[in-house]
Scaffold this motif. Structure first.
Motif, PDB file in Angstrom:
ATOM      1  N   ARG A 130      -1.173  16.179 -11.577  1.00 53.24           N
ATOM      2  CA  ARG A 130      -0.398  16.790 -12.714  1.00 53.24           C
ATOM      3  C   ARG A 130      -0.619  15.492 -13.747  1.00 53.24           C
ATOM      4  O   ARG A 130      -0.459  15.715 -15.012  1.00 53.24           O
ATOM      5  N   LEU A 131      -0.489  14.378 -13.244  1.00 47.23           N
ATOM      6  CA  LEU A 131      -0.570  13.295 -14.136  1.00 47.23           C
ATOM      7  C   LEU A 131      -1.857  13.063 -14.786  1.00 47.23           C
ATOM      8  O   LEU A 131      -1.909  12.935 -16.089  1.00 47.23           O
ATOM      9  N   LEU A 132      -3.160  13.221 -14.069  1.00 44.04           N
ATOM     10  CA  LEU A 132      -4.306  13.462 -14.419  1.00 44.04           C
ATOM     11  C   LEU A 132      -4.511  14.637 -15.614  1.00 44.04           C
ATOM     12  O   LEU A 132      -5.212  14.478 -16.497  1.00 44.04           O
ATOM     13  N   GLU A 154       5.742  14.030   2.010  1.00 49.33           N
ATOM     14  CA  GLU A 154       5.838  13.087   0.775  1.00 49.33           C
ATOM     15  C   GLU A 154       4.715  12.902   0.414  1.00 49.33           C
ATOM     16  O   GLU A 154       4.262  12.769  -0.865  1.00 49.33           O
ATOM     17  N   HIS A 155       3.522  12.506   1.202  1.00 48.27           N
ATOM     18  CA  HIS A 155       2.249  12.241   0.701  1.00 48.27           C
ATOM     19  C   HIS A 155       1.557  13.206   0.050  1.00 48.27           C
ATOM     20  O   HIS A 155       0.870  12.937  -1.002  1.00 48.27           O
ATOM     21  N   LEU A 156       1.614  14.527   0.466  1.00 52.45           N
ATOM     22  CA  LEU A 156       1.037  15.526  -0.062  1.00 52.45           C
ATOM     23  C   LEU A 156       1.857  15.905  -1.635  1.00 52.45           C
ATOM     24  O   LEU A 156       1.176  16.254  -2.586  1.00 52.45           O
ATOM     25  N   MET A 157       3.074  15.502  -1.581  1.00 52.56           N
ATOM     26  CA  MET A 157       3.741  15.776  -2.785  1.00 52.56           C
ATOM     27  C   MET A 157       3.265  14.722  -3.879  1.00 52.56           C
ATOM     28  O   MET A 157       3.239  14.895  -4.980  1.00 52.56           O
ATOM     29  N   TYR A 158       3.025  13.457  -3.540  1.00 58.99           N
ATOM     30  CA  TYR A 158       2.521  12.617  -4.274  1.00 58.99           C
ATOM     31  C   TYR A 158       1.320  12.900  -4.846  1.00 58.99           C
ATOM     32  O   TYR A 158       0.934  12.628  -6.136  1.00 58.99           O
ATOM     33  N   ARG A 212       0.698  -1.369   0.043  1.00 58.50           N
ATOM     34  CA  ARG A 212      -0.052   0.069   0.024  1.00 58.50           C
ATOM     35  C   ARG A 212       0.765   1.390   0.142  1.00 58.50           C
ATOM     36  O   ARG A 212       1.777   1.508   0.595  1.00 58.50           O
ATOM     37  N   VAL A 213       0.417   2.108  -0.820  1.00 61.96           N
ATOM     38  CA  VAL A 213       1.095   3.560  -0.971  1.00 61.96           C
ATOM     39  C   VAL A 213      -0.014   4.346  -0.369  1.00 61.96           C
ATOM     40  O   VAL A 213       0.354   5.264   0.241  1.00 61.96           O
TER      41      VAL A 213
END
Length: 208
Positions: A92-94, A82-86, A46-47
């Protein structure tokens, strides 16, 4: 590496990445993510960037909930950043997928799009995502005289009156003021619509 293939490489990347996120959200693992790359943890467990909700769509996982599901020796503040960065990277990917018209198998909740478009949350959103909360806690208040009846029931049961505080849901214990001094403001027939708006906002996006 340059590739002239009508965008096939980009399409494949977005589709694979999206599928890995979906598998992670439903508790699976993925072999789609290369070892040593960002989010390579999708290969092993899990991420927690996304989580399924009642209608089987996906919502961003609140930081507190995502971090609780992770096993890491890093400081809490580091993992929160890190969670907020991901999550930012996911956005951005979407956006990249939309701009390039790439299919992306991430079925996001309608609530996410409401937030992106700055459309206020509605009671319908809770009715769709959490039918039990809607049926037992919120819908009765919208009936004529519903708040008056509920406040009298709480009084008869020896409980505190309904005030402008958040309701329990998921890992959220509730009881947080929805407005300044909300823990001292009782819900009435006159202000119940405002109360419902605030409850919807807190339930749907408050922790995220």
């Amino acid at each position: 590496e340059a590739a002239v293939d009508l965008g096939g490489v980009l399409h494949d990347f977005i589709e694979s990445f999206g599928a890995a996120l979906v598998e992670d959200a439903v508790g699976g693992t993925s072999s789609r993510m290369p070892v040593g790359r960002p989010l390579a943890g999708l290969r092993d467990g899990r991420v927690g960037l996304l989580k399924p909700v009642h209608d089987q769509s996906l919502m961003p996982t609140p930081s507190s909930e995502a971090l609780a599901s992770q096993s890491s020796t890093q400081p809490l503040a580091t993992r929160e950043r890190e969670h907020l960065m991901y999550l930012t990277a996911l956005g951005r990917l979407l956006a990249l997928a939309v701009l390039n018209r790439c299919p992306c198998p991430v079925l996001l909740s309608e609530t996410v799009f409401r937030c992106i478009l700055c459309i206020p949350a509605k009671a319908y959103d809770i009715q769709r995502l959490d039918p039990d909360l809607w049926k037992h806690r919120l819908a009765p208040l919208l009936r004529q005289g519903g708040v008056t009846k509920r406040q009298q029931e709480l009084k008869d049961w020896g409980m505190d009156p309904l005030r402008f505080v958040s309701v329990p849901h998921g890992s959220h214990a509730g009881g947080e003021p929805l407005v300044e001094g909300g823990d001292r403001i009782e819900v009435t027939e006159d202000n119940k619509e405002r109360y419902m708006e605030l409850v919807c906002d807190d339930y749907l996006v408050g922790e995220v």
